[in-house]
Design a protein around this motif. Structure first.
Motif, PDB file in Angstrom:
ATOM      1  N   GLU A   1       0.843  -1.206   0.000  1.00 22.86           N
ATOM      2  CA  GLU A   1       0.000   0.000   0.000  1.00 22.86           C
ATOM      3  C   GLU A   1       0.875   1.253   0.000  1.00 22.86           C
ATOM      4  N   ALA A   2       2.087   1.138   0.465  1.00 22.51           N
ATOM      5  CA  ALA A   2       3.026   2.265   0.477  1.00 22.51           C
ATOM      6  C   ALA A   2       4.424   1.702   0.680  1.00 22.51           C
ATOM      7  N   PHE A   3       5.416   2.417   0.147  1.00 22.89           N
ATOM      8  CA  PHE A   3       6.813   2.018   0.336  1.00 22.89           C
ATOM      9  C   PHE A   3       7.645   3.292   0.232  1.00 22.89           C
ATOM     10  N   GLU A   4       8.009   3.847   1.380  1.00 25.34           N
ATOM     11  CA  GLU A   4       8.643   5.157   1.444  1.00 25.34           C
ATOM     12  C   GLU A   4      10.010   5.038   2.099  1.00 25.34           C
ATOM     13  N   PHE A   5      10.940   5.899   1.694  1.00 27.55           N
ATOM     14  CA  PHE A   5      12.247   5.848   2.343  1.00 27.55           C
ATOM     15  C   PHE A   5      12.652   7.231   2.821  1.00 27.55           C
ATOM     16  N   PHE A   6      13.606   7.250   3.753  1.00 28.79           N
ATOM     17  CA  PHE A   6      14.223   8.508   4.182  1.00 28.79           C
ATOM     18  C   PHE A   6      15.595   8.201   4.767  1.00 28.79           C
ATOM     19  N   THR A   7      16.360   9.243   4.979  1.00 32.90           N
ATOM     20  CA  THR A   7      17.742   9.048   5.451  1.00 32.90           C
ATOM     21  C   THR A   7      17.867   9.370   6.932  1.00 32.90           C
ATOM     22  N   ASP A   8      19.049   9.080   7.476  1.00 32.08           N
ATOM     23  CA  ASP A   8      19.292   9.350   8.900  1.00 32.08           C
ATOM     24  C   ASP A   8      19.160  10.845   9.229  1.00 32.08           C
ATOM     25  N   ILE A   9      19.520  11.692   8.256  1.00 27.65           N
ATOM     26  CA  ILE A   9      19.396  13.142   8.518  1.00 27.65           C
ATOM     27  C   ILE A   9      17.925  13.537   8.618  1.00 27.65           C
ATOM     28  N   ALA A  10      17.105  12.960   7.752  1.00 30.96           N
ATOM     29  CA  ALA A  10      15.662  13.208   7.843  1.00 30.96           C
ATOM     30  C   ALA A  10      15.154  12.778   9.214  1.00 30.96           C
ATOM     31  N   LEU A  11      15.583  11.582   9.648  1.00 28.73           N
ATOM     32  CA  LEU A  11      15.127  11.067  10.948  1.00 28.73           C
ATOM     33  C   LEU A  11      15.543  12.007  12.083  1.00 28.73           C
ATOM     34  N   LYS A  12      16.762  12.492  11.990  1.00 31.32           N
ATOM     35  CA  LYS A  12      17.254  13.407  13.030  1.00 31.32           C
ATOM     36  C   LYS A  12      16.305  14.609  13.198  1.00 31.32           C
ATOM     37  N   HIS A  13      15.861  15.159  12.074  1.00 29.26           N
ATOM     38  CA  HIS A  13      14.982  16.327  12.163  1.00 29.26           C
ATOM     39  C   HIS A  13      13.599  15.968  12.712  1.00 29.26           C
ATOM     40  N   VAL A  14      13.082  14.836  12.282  1.00 33.13           N
ATOM     41  CA  VAL A  14      11.755  14.434  12.773  1.00 33.13           C
ATOM     42  C   VAL A  14      11.810  14.164  14.277  1.00 33.13           C
ATOM     43  N   LEU A  15      12.888  13.521  14.725  1.00 29.85           N
ATOM     44  CA  LEU A  15      13.015  13.240  16.171  1.00 29.85           C
ATOM     45  C   LEU A  15      13.141  14.543  16.958  1.00 29.85           C
ATOM     46  N   ALA A  16      13.891  15.484  16.414  1.00 29.50           N
ATOM     47  CA  ALA A  16      14.020  16.786  17.082  1.00 29.50           C
ATOM     48  C   ALA A  16      12.669  17.494  17.155  1.00 29.50           C
ATOM     49  N   HIS A  17      11.770  17.108  16.246  1.00 30.27           N
ATOM     50  CA  HIS A  17      10.438  17.717  16.176  1.00 30.27           C
ATOM     51  C   HIS A  17       9.439  16.954  17.049  1.00 30.27           C
ATOM     52  N   GLY A  18       9.909  15.932  17.796  1.00 35.78           N
ATOM     53  CA  GLY A  18       9.027  15.287  18.763  1.00 35.78           C
ATOM     54  C   GLY A  18       8.608  13.861  18.465  1.00 35.78           C
ATOM     55  N   ALA A  19       9.089  13.274  17.356  1.00 30.69           N
ATOM     56  CA  ALA A  19       8.729  11.886  17.067  1.00 30.69           C
ATOM     57  C   ALA A  19       9.498  10.942  17.989  1.00 30.69           C
TER      58      ALA A  19
END
Lengths: 462, 462
Positions: free
Chosen positions: B246-264
């Protein structure tokens, strides 16, 4: 080859195959409509995109009208050349070019017959799912030019849904490589979509990249005998609700009579007024139980009087032949064909009105109904009495088409569901498209083909 | 309201709501791009199709440029009004109009937010399956004008696939009622398709009839940690082969860093270079076994280092947030956004080349990669260093976009996969469309809007 224009063409493209024999002019100058007398200038049979470009550059320079030509199985006169046009036949450009397993695409030349496309997809373990009875002789380029529908639309949609990319030669001989099989491409107007269904008036489709899908599931075919037209929509709803339908087609007792006279096998002892052929996915007990439940519900409600389910591939083919053989069985009767559609929800009201209309209007003619009830698409074929002259017959039929067009306008339907407008439906285009839409279509046409060289007089007068 | 042009508009449409306060001009004059200074003439907020017609008749008569406006969540400047245009906001035309159970369609006004469309479909037991993170604020009309894609394209296609009919007001104030939800309609050029993705330059979309589908199956969400970019396509192939994705999405460690800093919520103890969020149908043992088999095959091959599968809806949402929160988490860094696509089969070669290119070109910038690997669509966001001026940052990024556009041209890709061309990608349109295509697009534009009133300067200079 005394015509100086053709000599110029041959000089511009020395290897281009040209035909000017009277038999060829007649053969390539007409499609499955038989109303116009073919009279093309010549037939060009290019073997490459470069040769198609050379033809269009020559046509532009000499202001020669060009009729792009596929399998000429069309029923609306879209491929007729009756006024000295050059017929540009794609018949020699009929090969597969590339298959891509990751993209699941098959790139083919436009002259490839639909059946060859089916086979090429299956050789790679995948399916090109658009299908109809003319598969052996129609070409994929022609399918695209009319956005052909057929018997699997209910499950897979029209040709449009399966075109990942198109290569098109424009009126002035440029090549457009449209969309190039991208899944996502939001970079301006989708000219690929504009070409699909444009009936050869905006460009010459020379190659197509087709999306493929998984092979279909195992299926069963069921033939149902119905007691009334009113029950038809009810049966459709009962089946659609319970089953994954691959096809749901109907025809009348008169259609059956012609197919049986043409050699098909009689399905039931008794005669019934209406029949449905439906194909649906099976493969586990739940699905087979659902099929039986749908059938029984329809029997109990009194909508269905009899039924048979295929027990083998051979029997499935036999049942399908009852539907697919109709067009061929009617051909000797030179039918006047209507191919109309309304929204599915409008079907019952439109059917009722149309039946009454045709009953009044055609007491003297045999009228054969069949079609794709699940897509809102009806084929209404009026058969010519043997003793009546063709001209008079067409004149009388056209009077009724005017009434039908009025009914379609009231029901927001279409005068051409899947055959295209061509020459046959041109007088009725305004039943489906508003004056503003037609004006915009003419504007688009002028933008793409300012000299109106491509398939002139089809769809609208240039 | 001292402007005599606006007085004439108000006289022509006495009930039309108009706004001219500075705060409104700024609010409605820009979209999610922040590069242009809003400067519209005024904001019109029609409440009916008739009022939209009145606006366009007035605009034609006075040669006023008009920017059609939806939720203004666009990322390409397609809804910017910076040169005295009238902003024609559809925001008050935001209601559902009709649902049809037989046709399975929902007719809505163009200003309806995507999330409200989702809810209206679900209230009727069906699904409008196009979806993306801006669902709460974007409008369906804007989705159609950019042929929006999003996170479910791999399964359901783009917006284009779901548009059964469109009501459009032309530059001169005519209403076009395009296709009227017919399943089969081969009656000339499909102007509906032409409008989809035309970014407001060919007409104002005022209503849409959307096809709905069955509710999605029960699904699980899996988050995978990947060891290398090379493994990404392999993991995709392994999952696509075994599961209904139904979905297959990717992202990098830098993307993750920003999302975590945003509260994830942090998903794994260790940091990995790449991540995949995938959602797939479950519901029986065979499917769940297939999911485990895909995961184990990827672990054994060394492509995947870690993984987690959702055990609840709450956890599924938590995992999705890691992907869907990226755009919002990057916003404070004023990213320069690239939204590019290639054919899926071209992905590995294009990725390799682009990574090398950006590594060389952007040593001074933080670059965030994410996207829809199964559709061939990459989002490459370059983050502005806090101390750098916006102008200089954009100038430097555009140098690299030129190189990226060259790479896209070589790989037959698109400079805009799903955001549209607007103002931001206009300089690079010729990397994706040939000069002949652009000339034909201009011709189509002139045919539909001879005065070039609609969204001027977007897509190409009129």
């Amino acid at each position: 080859m005394t015509d100086s224009r053709l000599a110029a063409l041959q000089a511009a493209a020395p290897d281009l195959r040209l035909k000017t024999e009277p038999g060829d002019l007649e053969h390539y100058g007409r499609d499955w409509t038989r109303r116009w007398t073919p009279d093309p200038l010549a037939i060009a049979l290019p073997g490459s995109v470069a040769e198609v470009q050379a033809v269009m550059r020559w046509a532009s320079a000499h202001a020669i009208k060009v009729v792009p030509s596929g399998g000429r199985t069309g029923l609306s006169g879209g491929a007729v050349a009756a006024h000295g046009e050059l017929v540009l036949s794609l018949e020699r450009m009929n090969k597969p070019l590339a298959f891509d397993r990751v993209d699941r695409t098959l790139t083919v030349q436009a002259g490839m017959p639909l059946e060859a496309v089916h086979n090429a997809a299956r050789e790679n373990g995948l399916e090109y799912p658009v299908d109809f009875a003319a598969r052996g002789s129609c070409s994929i380029g022609g399918n695209i030019a009319t956005n052909a529908g057929g018997i699997r639309v209910i499950r897979y949609g029209n040709t449009r849904e399966w075109i990942a990319g198109l290569k098109v030669v424009t009126a002035d001989g440029e090549v457009l490589d449209l969309n190039r099989a991208l899944v996502k491409n939001s970079s301006g107007y989708d000219l690929r979509q504009l070409m699909i269904g444009s009936e050869g008036t905006l460009g010459v489709i020379v190659e197509a990249t087709l999306r493929l899908t998984d092979p279909p599931p195992p299926t069963n075919v069921m033939l149902l005998a119905l007691t009334s037209f009113e029950g038809l929509m009810e049966v459709f709803a009962a089946f659609r609700e319970r089953l994954q339908l691959e096809a749901f087609e109907f025809f009348t007792d008169i259609a059956l009579k012609h197919v049986l006279a043409h050699g098909a096998v009689k399905p039931f002892e008794e005669v019934h007024p209406y029949y449905v052929v439906t194909e649906f996915a099976i493969g586990d007990e739940a699905k087979e139980a659902a099929a039986m439940a749908a059938f029984e519900a329809c029997m109990e409600a009194g909508w269905v009087a009899d039924g048979v389910i295929s027990q083998s591939d051979a029997q499935a083919q036999q049942l399908w032949r009852l539907r697919e053989g109709i067009t061929e069985s009617l051909a000797p009767h030179v039918p006047y064909k209507n191919d109309v559609s309304v929204r599915i929800s409008r079907m019952p009201a439109f059917l009722k009105e149309t039946q009454a209309l045709l009953g009044q209007a055609y007491p003297q003619f045999e009228v054969v109904w069949f079609g794709h009830i699940g897509d809102g698409n009806l084929h209404i074929n009026v058969l010519k009495p043997a003793e009546m002259a063709q001209d008079q017959f067409v004149r009388e039929c056209e009077q009724v088409t005017k009434l039908l067009a009025q009914a379609l306008k009231a029901h927001e339907g279409s005068i051409s569901a899947e055959h295209g407008i061509g020459l046959v439906k041109k007088p009725y285009l305004d039943s489906t498209r508003s004056p503003a839409e037609i004006a915009l279509m003419r504007g688009v046409r002028r933008a793409m083909d300012p000299q109106a060289l491509l398939n002139p007089g089809k769809l609208f007068d240039a």
